[in-house]
Scaffold this motif. Sequence first.
Motif, PDB file in Angstrom:
ATOM      1  N   ASP A 150      33.486  21.760  -1.064  1.00 15.34           N
ATOM      2  CA  ASP A 150      34.405  21.183  -1.935  1.00 15.34           C
ATOM      3  C   ASP A 150      35.537  20.061  -1.461  1.00 15.34           C
ATOM      4  N   TRP A 151      35.139  19.630  -0.136  1.00 17.11           N
ATOM      5  CA  TRP A 151      36.117  18.684   0.323  1.00 17.11           C
ATOM      6  C   TRP A 151      35.413  17.489   0.528  1.00 17.11           C
ATOM      7  N   PRO A 152      35.935  16.369  -0.064  1.00 18.82           N
ATOM      8  CA  PRO A 152      35.168  14.817   0.415  1.00 18.82           C
ATOM      9  C   PRO A 152      35.182  14.546   1.981  1.00 18.82           C
ATOM     10  N   ILE A 153      35.992  15.146   2.922  1.00 12.26           N
ATOM     11  CA  ILE A 153      36.148  14.945   4.169  1.00 12.26           C
ATOM     12  C   ILE A 153      35.856  16.278   4.938  1.00 12.26           C
ATOM     13  N   PRO A 154      35.674  16.296   6.364  1.00  7.28           N
ATOM     14  CA  PRO A 154      35.254  17.407   6.746  1.00  7.28           C
ATOM     15  C   PRO A 154      36.799  18.108   7.040  1.00  7.28           C
ATOM     16  N   LEU A 155      36.873  19.554   6.921  1.00  7.10           N
ATOM     17  CA  LEU A 155      38.114  20.263   6.678  1.00  7.10           C
ATOM     18  C   LEU A 155      38.860  20.566   7.954  1.00  7.10           C
ATOM     19  N   PRO A 156      39.966  20.006   8.089  1.00  6.12           N
ATOM     20  CA  PRO A 156      40.705  20.086   9.603  1.00  6.12           C
ATOM     21  C   PRO A 156      41.432  21.622   9.350  1.00  6.12           C
ATOM     22  N   GLY A 157      41.476  22.019  10.569  1.00  4.95           N
ATOM     23  CA  GLY A 157      41.969  23.427  10.914  1.00  4.95           C
ATOM     24  C   GLY A 157      43.486  23.626  10.288  1.00  4.95           C
TER      25      GLY A 157
ATOM     26  N   GLY B 281      45.336  32.102   0.891  1.00  6.77           N
ATOM     27  CA  GLY B 281      46.222  31.654   2.084  1.00  6.77           C
ATOM     28  C   GLY B 281      45.632  31.603   3.131  1.00  6.77           C
ATOM     29  N   GLY B 282      45.942  31.090   4.336  1.00  8.57           N
ATOM     30  CA  GLY B 282      45.331  31.478   5.459  1.00  8.57           C
ATOM     31  C   GLY B 282      46.530  31.839   6.537  1.00  8.57           C
ATOM     32  N   PRO B 283      46.240  32.236   7.798  1.00  9.99           N
ATOM     33  CA  PRO B 283      47.305  32.472   8.863  1.00  9.99           C
ATOM     34  C   PRO B 283      48.024  31.444   9.058  1.00  9.99           C
ATOM     35  N   GLN B 284      49.235  31.682   9.005  1.00 13.43           N
ATOM     36  CA  GLN B 284      50.195  30.585   9.130  1.00 13.43           C
ATOM     37  C   GLN B 284      51.443  30.829  10.005  1.00 13.43           C
ATOM     38  N   MET B 285      52.304  31.570   9.640  1.00 15.54           N
ATOM     39  CA  MET B 285      53.485  31.958  10.703  1.00 15.54           C
ATOM     40  C   MET B 285      53.166  33.267  11.447  1.00 15.54           C
ATOM     41  N   PHE B 286      53.776  33.343  12.866  1.00 13.41           N
ATOM     42  CA  PHE B 286      53.287  34.608  13.229  1.00 13.41           C
ATOM     43  C   PHE B 286      54.400  34.869  14.367  1.00 13.41           C
TER      44      PHE B 286
ATOM     45  N   LEU C  63      39.919  28.791   3.759  1.00 13.24           N
ATOM     46  CA  LEU C  63      38.991  28.229   2.945  1.00 13.24           C
ATOM     47  C   LEU C  63      37.484  28.297   3.213  1.00 13.24           C
ATOM     48  N   LEU C  64      37.119  29.050   4.556  1.00  7.99           N
ATOM     49  CA  LEU C  64      35.685  29.103   4.826  1.00  7.99           C
ATOM     50  C   LEU C  64      35.181  30.326   4.620  1.00  7.99           C
ATOM     51  N   GLY C  65      35.915  31.010   3.870  1.00  6.50           N
ATOM     52  CA  GLY C  65      35.454  32.455   3.192  1.00  6.50           C
ATOM     53  C   GLY C  65      34.890  33.396   4.223  1.00  6.50           C
ATOM     54  N   LYS C  66      35.535  33.431   5.517  1.00  4.22           N
ATOM     55  CA  LYS C  66      34.783  34.239   6.348  1.00  4.22           C
ATOM     56  C   LYS C  66      35.342  35.683   6.536  1.00  4.22           C
TER      57      LYS C  66
ATOM     58  N   LEU D 295      43.844  26.312   7.152  1.00  2.00           N
ATOM     59  CA  LEU D 295      43.028  26.121   6.539  1.00  2.00           C
ATOM     60  C   LEU D 295      41.474  26.657   6.632  1.00  2.00           C
ATOM     61  N   HIS D 296      41.070  26.663   7.834  1.00  3.24           N
ATOM     62  CA  HIS D 296      40.039  27.373   8.529  1.00  3.24           C
ATOM     63  C   HIS D 296      39.973  29.004   8.278  1.00  3.24           C
TER      64      HIS D 296
END
Length: 449
Positions: free
Chosen positions: A295-302, A362-367, A348-351, A322-323
């Motif tokens: 769904d991304w026009p460019i490679p997805l950065p982490g 969301g993804g892992p953000q603050m820790f 966003l990678l669905g793993k 994002l990964h």
Amino acid sequence: MECCGPGYASPSDAIKAPREKLLYTIAIYTGTGIQKPDYLATVDVDPDSPTYSQVIHRLEMPGIGDELHHMGWNACSSCFEDENMSRKYLILPGVRSNNLHIVDTATDPRAPRLHKVIEGAQIKSQTNLSGPHTVHCLGSEIIISMLGNAKGEAPGGYLHLDKEFEIQGRWENSMGDIKFGYDFWYQPRHNVMVSSEWAAPNTFMPGFDLEEVGHLKYGRELHFWDFEAREPVESFYLGEDGLLPLEVKFHHDPDSTHGFCGAALSTNVIHWWKNDAGKWQWEKIIDVENEQHPDWPIPLPGVMSAILISMDDKYLYLNNWLHGDMRQYDISDPHNPVLTGQVFMGGLLGKAPSVNGVDVAGGPQMFQLSLDGKRLYVTTSLFSTWDNQFYPEIREKGGVMVQIDCDPVNGGMKINEDFIVDFGQEPNGPSRCHEARYPGGDCTSDIWL
């Protein structure tokens, strides 16, 4: 070494401190569509408690629309020898309101109470600053990075408060040629502070526009300050390797000159140090590859929005928002990090779309890492408008807090199956959690003089 002030005599003493039983995290409704105040959540992290892995108290802010984000203590190990100081107050800035909420966590640690509010309008009129971000204590003084002027334009500056939370004015004597502000960390024994760059509040608050990176509206420099003179003396242009250089951390060892920065959009770790000739050097030591996404026009950065150094300076932790993965690197040799652990949660990678039965929006953000290096608490919201853009389903699902068990001896990470806090189930509707702190201090606030 016994003393009466807050914190610990050394990082090695901090590692031996009692295990955390409570954790504070901010939770926002700003930008979620729910017209309720943001709040400070107390989470029970004691496995022997009947309310383990639950929010046990919520302290609502007086107004709506603060966007609580980062927070910091009034005192840390930098005041260890000052018996008149105690780690009693948590400062909660509202990035959008510019209000500073001073919260008393000592009277009843399980149920913090509001002590004082410093109005954003007062800060603007007295210092021409807005967009409060990182809070650090320096002895009995408090310094807060402010990302904009009163109109929300870069570069902002640094707000200086005394121990009674009275505005002392701006901390810096000069911003030099610095274009943007964000995070900062200092190492007093080397008379150095390092600061990083995000963007002007007027740029990042509405959301992320990739074109604005090309238009140089986002940072790509690190700045080295003469700490005592309170002015920048050297800047490093990181270029394409350092797009959005966000979090900066020195080693906890106060004698070390080694430090690290996570460049969010480049998804790189930058390492700096002082060489034998006394000159600051930098290099890229970790480069997370972009991933293809249909769904991304460019490679997805982490999008590495945060980094953390364990109290023994052995491990560096980073996120790829994002990964969807958290990583652990052995940095015993800071020039040659070794990947020793990786877990997925959301992204966003669905793993790993769900963790412990809860869907992760969301993804892992603050820790935040425990002082002994064994437990990593991870949250999923970055900033309200950015969340809405990259993870629209977070509006309905809210944020989550996950605990990752870490092996501080051999390396390694795994999800703790007994712990999850689902902020999608909060009483006022789905909220989103961000930064976390422990009553006894943590790996991202304590600095030694």
